[in-house]
Design a protein around this motif. Structure first.
Motif, PDB file in Angstrom:
ATOM      1  N   VAL B  20      32.108  -4.448  51.828  1.00 58.03           N
ATOM      2  CA  VAL B  20      32.694  -5.556  52.473  1.00 58.03           C
ATOM      3  C   VAL B  20      31.633  -6.516  52.671  1.00 58.03           C
ATOM      4  O   VAL B  20      30.627  -6.329  53.523  1.00 58.03           O
ATOM      5  CB  VAL B  20      33.541  -5.215  53.827  1.00 58.03           C
ATOM      6  N   VAL B  21      31.924  -7.669  52.317  1.00 58.25           N
ATOM      7  CA  VAL B  21      30.767  -8.951  52.590  1.00 58.25           C
ATOM      8  C   VAL B  21      31.218  -9.517  54.081  1.00 58.25           C
ATOM      9  O   VAL B  21      32.170 -10.137  54.012  1.00 58.25           O
ATOM     10  CB  VAL B  21      30.914  -9.935  51.640  1.00 58.25           C
ATOM     11  N   ALA B  22      30.814  -9.199  55.193  1.00 57.73           N
ATOM     12  CA  ALA B  22      30.863  -9.749  56.342  1.00 57.73           C
ATOM     13  C   ALA B  22      30.337 -10.915  56.870  1.00 57.73           C
ATOM     14  O   ALA B  22      31.259 -11.636  57.301  1.00 57.73           O
ATOM     15  CB  ALA B  22      30.530  -8.620  57.632  1.00 57.73           C
ATOM     16  N   LEU B  23      29.261 -11.375  56.389  1.00 61.08           N
ATOM     17  CA  LEU B  23      28.701 -12.528  56.448  1.00 61.08           C
ATOM     18  C   LEU B  23      28.031 -12.941  55.248  1.00 61.08           C
ATOM     19  O   LEU B  23      27.204 -12.250  54.425  1.00 61.08           O
ATOM     20  CB  LEU B  23      27.497 -12.490  57.653  1.00 61.08           C
ATOM     21  N   GLN B  24      28.325 -14.445  54.833  1.00 61.33           N
ATOM     22  CA  GLN B  24      27.496 -14.750  53.559  1.00 61.33           C
ATOM     23  C   GLN B  24      26.996 -16.166  53.955  1.00 61.33           C
ATOM     24  O   GLN B  24      27.536 -16.924  54.415  1.00 61.33           O
ATOM     25  CB  GLN B  24      28.710 -14.662  52.692  1.00 61.33           C
ATOM     26  N   ASP B  25      25.639 -16.275  53.611  1.00 64.00           N
ATOM     27  CA  ASP B  25      25.094 -17.856  53.694  1.00 64.00           C
ATOM     28  C   ASP B  25      25.204 -18.206  54.938  1.00 64.00           C
ATOM     29  O   ASP B  25      25.841 -19.418  55.042  1.00 64.00           O
ATOM     30  CB  ASP B  25      25.935 -18.562  52.576  1.00 64.00           C
ATOM     31  N   ILE B  26      24.990 -17.763  56.035  1.00 62.31           N
ATOM     32  CA  ILE B  26      24.962 -18.027  57.276  1.00 62.31           C
ATOM     33  C   ILE B  26      23.785 -19.108  57.716  1.00 62.31           C
ATOM     34  O   ILE B  26      22.762 -18.183  57.651  1.00 62.31           O
ATOM     35  CB  ILE B  26      25.356 -17.403  58.538  1.00 62.31           C
ATOM     36  N   SER B  42      40.301 -12.144  63.575  1.00 63.74           N
ATOM     37  CA  SER B  42      39.610 -10.863  63.512  1.00 63.74           C
ATOM     38  C   SER B  42      39.352 -10.657  62.153  1.00 63.74           C
ATOM     39  O   SER B  42      39.861 -11.162  61.221  1.00 63.74           O
ATOM     40  CB  SER B  42      40.813  -9.909  63.739  1.00 63.74           C
ATOM     41  N   GLY B  43      37.906 -10.120  61.895  1.00 60.11           N
ATOM     42  CA  GLY B  43      37.517 -10.043  60.429  1.00 60.11           C
ATOM     43  C   GLY B  43      36.437 -11.027  60.041  1.00 60.11           C
ATOM     44  O   GLY B  43      36.344 -10.913  58.779  1.00 60.11           O
ATOM     45  N   CYS B  44      36.600 -12.085  60.563  1.00 58.53           N
ATOM     46  CA  CYS B  44      35.776 -13.297  60.303  1.00 58.53           C
ATOM     47  C   CYS B  44      34.170 -12.997  60.316  1.00 58.53           C
ATOM     48  O   CYS B  44      33.566 -13.830  59.916  1.00 58.53           O
ATOM     49  CB  CYS B  44      36.193 -14.547  60.980  1.00 58.53           C
ATOM     50  N   GLY B  45      33.825 -12.030  60.892  1.00 58.42           N
ATOM     51  CA  GLY B  45      32.344 -11.712  61.075  1.00 58.42           C
ATOM     52  C   GLY B  45      31.701 -12.275  62.206  1.00 58.42           C
ATOM     53  O   GLY B  45      30.359 -12.282  62.526  1.00 58.42           O
ATOM     54  N   LYS B  46      32.566 -12.863  63.288  1.00 53.21           N
ATOM     55  CA  LYS B  46      31.676 -13.619  64.477  1.00 53.21           C
ATOM     56  C   LYS B  46      31.025 -12.537  65.457  1.00 53.21           C
ATOM     57  O   LYS B  46      30.033 -12.911  65.803  1.00 53.21           O
ATOM     58  CB  LYS B  46      32.943 -14.443  65.219  1.00 53.21           C
ATOM     59  N   MET B 158      27.765 -13.475  74.526  1.00 52.48           N
ATOM     60  CA  MET B 158      29.200 -13.046  75.025  1.00 52.48           C
ATOM     61  C   MET B 158      30.219 -12.677  73.880  1.00 52.48           C
ATOM     62  O   MET B 158      30.454 -13.485  73.226  1.00 52.48           O
ATOM     63  CB  MET B 158      29.602 -13.923  76.032  1.00 52.48           C
ATOM     64  N   ASP B 159      30.458 -11.417  73.752  1.00 53.72           N
ATOM     65  CA  ASP B 159      31.775 -10.951  72.666  1.00 53.72           C
ATOM     66  C   ASP B 159      32.934 -10.784  73.401  1.00 53.72           C
ATOM     67  O   ASP B 159      33.308  -9.714  73.859  1.00 53.72           O
ATOM     68  CB  ASP B 159      30.867  -9.552  72.520  1.00 53.72           C
TER      69      ASP B 159
END
Lengths: 270, 263
Positions: B20-26, B42-46, B158-159
């Motif tokens: 699962v690619v959670a983060l790409q090119d940030i 949800s699930g956007c990798g924040k 802050m999460d």
């Protein structure tokens, strides 16, 4: 007033039972030798509690007051329970913390523990006598074994269930390994550890009575076995009741300690 | 110059079957003192991105630097406030706040002073000797914020800190946070899935896409504070961001339906 009511409520069944027992004895339903009446037991218990010798010159009043057979036996048994328990729990706690925290150490020792754990402490009696001879040491050994496993198993479980969020928060605050262990993992595991301590003391109490039946010549376990040889069933029952009271006192003490140490814990009223 | 630099960050979670690619090119540059919200379904990798900045889960590739130094581990210079509060239940309010300072082996008198100031700042003085179990959710989060403030870290992560609170408590704590931020000038990265919350708080809203997590929109918010959630400008932005977030939410929902169909 409410307390008094609660007490009366709780005392109802025991008192009723005593009355029935007493009535049965008076009516001659039970043999006096096999099951003496509660009053006979109470009289024996009192005699057993009183000092056997007159006060000696130079002996303090307090020492004399507690010089009777019962206080001496109770003290001996209690001393064995506490010493044995401290040895067993003192070994189990650090070992359990290590096994809980490190999967490598856990995998290394768990098979051995699983084999040893089901062996009842009583089964160690022959070995205990061979290794330690007579007197207190075999009792310490047996009681330590009885206390070791409950404390060990609960400590391992306690460490393993520590919520990862606490570890993350502590790492974020910059905690070292040692701080993590002493200030986060240990307190987080305390509810489990204390539950193990309570079971361990209970086991220690069972084992002390048995161990006193084999290798020593004082203590409550020894005394009730000795009384059997003379057919003193009133003394046997008096000794048993003392064991019950002592056990209750210890459990109350541990429970108090529990409530104090876990006053932060959810769902505990104090 | 940017205080936090997020450079070409990728994060892949390896799971059996597929990765699962959670983060790409940030790529993000965050200036000191900026209040940044990471917004998305949800699930956007924040949260993954936040955890990478915190140092809990490092990126698979790319680097994140703070003041030029790459992040390799969690540390008190990047204090984190968790949604689940993560207060230590065996410590009182004051002990929780003092813990980070004790780790740094500060002088006890100094710790006492800092703790008292923070209790005052967050209106917790009457609760100093209470255990967390005796506090409401809002109070607990105040303690968690105070615990991080005690570290005096320049960056606060802050999460979804107010995610579990009721609407009124939430607004109350948002105002408190803005007041503290104004006073202390920290850099804040704040993860949320509430569009309104992000507009109410942030200087800048980074909207993220659902798997793979990328930056969909980097939106500055220039409205003066205190912001009025019923104003036209506020609502215009809310509609716009709502449209963006809902597109991603739809993809998230479709994915879940697909998974359910496979099961």
């Amino acid at each position: 007033m409410q307390k008094l009511k609660d007490f009366a409520h709780g005392a109802l069944v025991p008192v009723l039972l005593l009355l029935l027992w007493e009535a049965g004895s008076r009516l001659g339903l039970f043999s006096e030798v096999l099951l003496p009446s509660p009053t006979a037991v109470a009289i024996k218990w009192w005699a057993y509690l009183l000092p056997g010798q007159p006060q000696e010159a130079g002996q303090s009043y307090l020492a004399w007051l507690f010089s009777g057979e019962l206080p001496h036996d109770a003290y001996s048994s209690l001393f064995r329970v506490i010493t044995g328990f401290l040895i067993g729990a003192g070994l189990a706690l650090p070992f359990g913390l290590l096994m809980g925290a490190s999967p490598r150490i856990y995998d290394l020792f768990n098979p051995l523990m699983q084999i040893l754990r089901p062996i009842p402490p009583i089964a160690y009696i022959p070995l205990a006598i061979l290794w330690f001879g007579l007197g207190n040491p075999p009792s310490f050994f047996l009681i330590a074994i009885g206390a070791f496993f409950p404390v060990l198993m609960n400590t391992i479980a306690g460490v393993r269930q520590v919520d990862g969020i606490f570890l993350r928060a502590a790492r974020n605050l910059g905690a070292s390994q040692w701080t993590m262990f002493t200030r986060v993992i240990l307190p987080a595991a305390t509810p489990y550890i204390l539950a193990g301590v309570r079971i361990g003391i209970g086991t220690a109490f069972i084992v002390v009575i048995v161990s006193e039946m084999i290798a020593v010549n004082d203590g409550l376990g020894f005394r009730i076995l000795e009384a059997r040889e003379f057919m003193w069933s009133d003394k046997i029952i008096a000794g048993m009741i003392t064991i019950g009271l002592l056990g209750l006192a210890i459990d109350t003490g541990v429970s108090r300690l529990n409530n104090h140490l876990l006053r932060w814990h959810r769902g505990l009223e104090h | 110059m940017a205080q936090i630099l997020i450079n070409n960050v990728h994060k892949v979670f390896k799971t059996p079957g597929k990765d699962v690619v959670a983060l790409q090119d940030i790529n993000l540059e965050i200036k000191a003192g900026q209040f940044v919200c990471l917004l998305g379904p949800s699930g956007c990798g924040k949260s993954t991105l936040l955890n990478a900045v915190a140092g809990f889960a490092l990126p698979s590739s790319g680097v994140i630097t703070v003041d030029g130094k790459p992040i390799t581990a969690p540390g008190p210079e990047r204090g984190m406030v968790f949604q689940e509060y993560a207060l230590f239940p065996w410590m009182t309010v004051a002990q929780n706040i003092a813990f980070g300072l004790e780790i740094q082996k500060k002088d006890p008198a100094e710790i006492d002073l800092t703790v008292n100031q923070l209790l005052e700042l967050l209106h917790l003085t009457d609760f100093r000797d209470r255990f967390p179990k005796d506090l409401s959710g809002g109070m607990r989060q105040r303690v968690a914020i105070a615990r991080v403030l005690a570290l005096d870290s320049p960056i606060m992560l802050m999460d979804e800190p107010f995610g579990a609170l009721d609407a009124l408590t939430r607004r109350n704590l948002q105002d408190e946070l803005l007041r503290i931020w104004n006073k202390l000038g920290k850099t804040i990265i704040f993860v949320t899935h509430s569009i309104e919350e992000s507009i109410y708080l942030a200087d800048r809203i980074v909207v993220m896409t659902y798997r793979p997590g990328t930056v969909k929109r980097d939106q500055p918010v220039t409205m003066p504070r205190p912001r009025d959630p019923s104003s036209a400008e506020f609502n215009e932005l809310k509609r716009e961001l709502g449209r963006l977030v809902m597109e991603e939410q739809q993809r998230h929902a479709n994915d879940e339906m697909k998974l359910a169909a496979v099961d």
